[in-house]
Write an enzyme that holds these catalytic residues in place. Structure first.
Site, short mmCIF file in Angstrom:
data_model
loop_
_atom_site.label_atom_id
_atom_site.label_comp_id
_atom_site.label_asym_id
_atom_site.label_seq_id
_atom_site.Cartn_x
_atom_site.Cartn_y
_atom_site.Cartn_z
N THR A 192 0.48 -0.86 0.29
CA THR A 192 0.01 -0.05 0.11
C THR A 192 0.44 1.70 0.00
O THR A 192 1.75 1.35 -0.26
CB THR A 192 -0.84 0.03 1.27
OG1 THR A 192 0.29 0.89 2.55
CG2 THR A 192 -1.56 -1.49 1.43
N ARG A 193 0.17 2.37 0.36
CA ARG A 193 1.45 3.79 0.44
C ARG A 193 1.98 3.81 1.96
O ARG A 193 1.74 4.99 2.19
CB ARG A 193 0.50 4.69 0.18
CG ARG A 193 -0.04 5.02 -1.60
CD ARG A 193 -0.53 6.00 -2.12
NE ARG A 193 -1.91 6.37 -1.71
CZ ARG A 193 -1.71 7.92 -0.60
NH1 ARG A 193 -0.40 7.96 0.17
NH2 ARG A 193 -3.37 7.87 0.07
N LYS A 194 1.69 3.13 2.37
CA LYS A 194 1.57 2.81 4.52
C LYS A 194 3.61 2.70 4.20
O LYS A 194 3.70 1.60 4.04
CB LYS A 194 0.23 2.12 4.97
CG LYS A 194 -0.29 2.91 4.96
CD LYS A 194 -0.91 0.97 6.07
CE LYS A 194 -1.98 1.33 6.79
NZ LYS A 194 -2.71 0.26 7.41
N THR A 195 4.28 3.79 3.40
CA THR A 195 5.60 3.56 3.22
C THR A 195 5.90 4.87 4.09
O THR A 195 5.34 5.91 4.63
CB THR A 195 5.70 3.39 2.28
OG1 THR A 195 5.76 4.84 1.49
CG2 THR A 195 5.26 3.09 0.84
N ILE B 165 4.90 -3.98 4.14
CA ILE B 165 6.34 -2.33 4.62
C ILE B 165 6.36 -2.14 6.25
O ILE B 165 7.22 -3.13 6.75
CB ILE B 165 6.50 -1.63 3.77
CG1 ILE B 165 6.13 -2.13 2.11
CG2 ILE B 165 6.83 -0.52 3.77
CD1 ILE B 165 5.99 -1.08 1.10
#
Length: 279
Positions: free
Chosen positions: A123-126, A260
């Site tokens: 996802t965009r949980k970076t 991540i």
């Protein structure tokens, strides 16, 4: 990696008065970088960017995505002792972090492949500033990067739906979308999933649903003769413990932020071969 990125990372780590690395005479030395645990490799290209920038000679028998065992040598290095010492922590940090993500992704992909053809995605949980590297590590582990940024796909999330409703949000997205952009709708009920499919969504994300509710919704969509191109995705609260159950639901994509943010760093180390030259 771009030159300005390399220089930015070096500036952060070296600071303005690097005494520790300059304590030793600057001689040509040899070193190895090796892993202390089994892992899936990622970030080799990033390490090479630092080596190239600092004029360090290197060789490796591996590529991103390969699985290696504890004590395997990832890189053999030769060059200036000053350059090798200065790049050591940066390279080990990138390798440890990215190999951890790739290893986590690989394990999740292996679990899913035993039960279905569902694709594992992140996802965009970076980490801000590291997104492209972390997503490339997911790819190395056999996963899908999902969106790199908000431009890639138009995603209608729960707050959009609360403000505009499913139909209104999809209508607005279609008015603004370029012909190459897909429209994804996040839904929390079977009714909204069916409505999104009927109103022209390309991807339907089933958000925070339990495995049984996901299966029931997938069955409803398929028996309702939705267009074949529609992709069904599930996300929210999925981890290694419940992944097998979601793999059996019939969805096309399982997206996991935990690929991540729940990954553990791999223990990677650098060891000098001709250490006596630095004394």
């Amino acid at each position: 990696m771009y030159t300005h990125e390399i220089e930015s990372f070096l500036e952060e780590d070296l600071g303005y008065n690097d005494i520790s690395c300059t304590l030793v005479p600057d001689h040509d030395i040899e070193a190895i970088i090796f892993t202390k645990e089994d892992c899936t490799l990622a970030g080799l290209d990033i390490a090479m960017s630092f080596f190239d920038y600092l004029g360090i000679q290197y060789s490796t028998d591996y590529s991103n995505g390969e699985r290696i065992s504890a004590n395997d040598v990832i890189f053999s290095l030769s060059g200036s002792s000053l350059s090798i010492l200065r790049t050591e922590r940066l390279v080990l940090n990138f390798l440890g972090h990215l190999c951890g993500i790739a290893t986590n992704a690989s394990r999740c992909v292996s679990i899913v492949q035993k039960h279905s053809n569902s694709r594992i995605a992140c996802t965009r949980k970076t980490t801000p500033g590291l997104r492209k590297y972390e997503k490339m590590a997911v790819i190395a582990g056999g996963g899908d990067p999902h969106r790199f940024n908000l431009t890639d796909t138009i995603m209608i999330k729960d707050n959009h739906v609360k403000l505009m409703g499913v139909e209104g949000a999809i209508r607005s997205a279609k008015d603004k979308a370029g012909f190459t952009q897909k429209i994804e709708v996040e839904v929390e009920s079977s009714d909204d999933a069916l409505k999104a499919a009927q109103k022209g969504a390309d991807i339907i994300m089933l958000d925070n649903m339990g495995p049984q509710e996901v299966k029931d919704t997938v069955d409803l969509l398929k028996t309702s003769s939705i267009p074949e191109h529609i992709i069904i995705e599930v996300s929210g609260g999925i981890n290694m413990d419940n992944l097998e159950k979601y793999a059996k639901t019939g969805v096309d994509v399982i997206s996991m932020g935990s690929l991540i943010h729940k990954s553990q760093w791999i223990d990677v180390s650098l060891e000098l071969i001709d250490e006596h030259k630095c004394k």
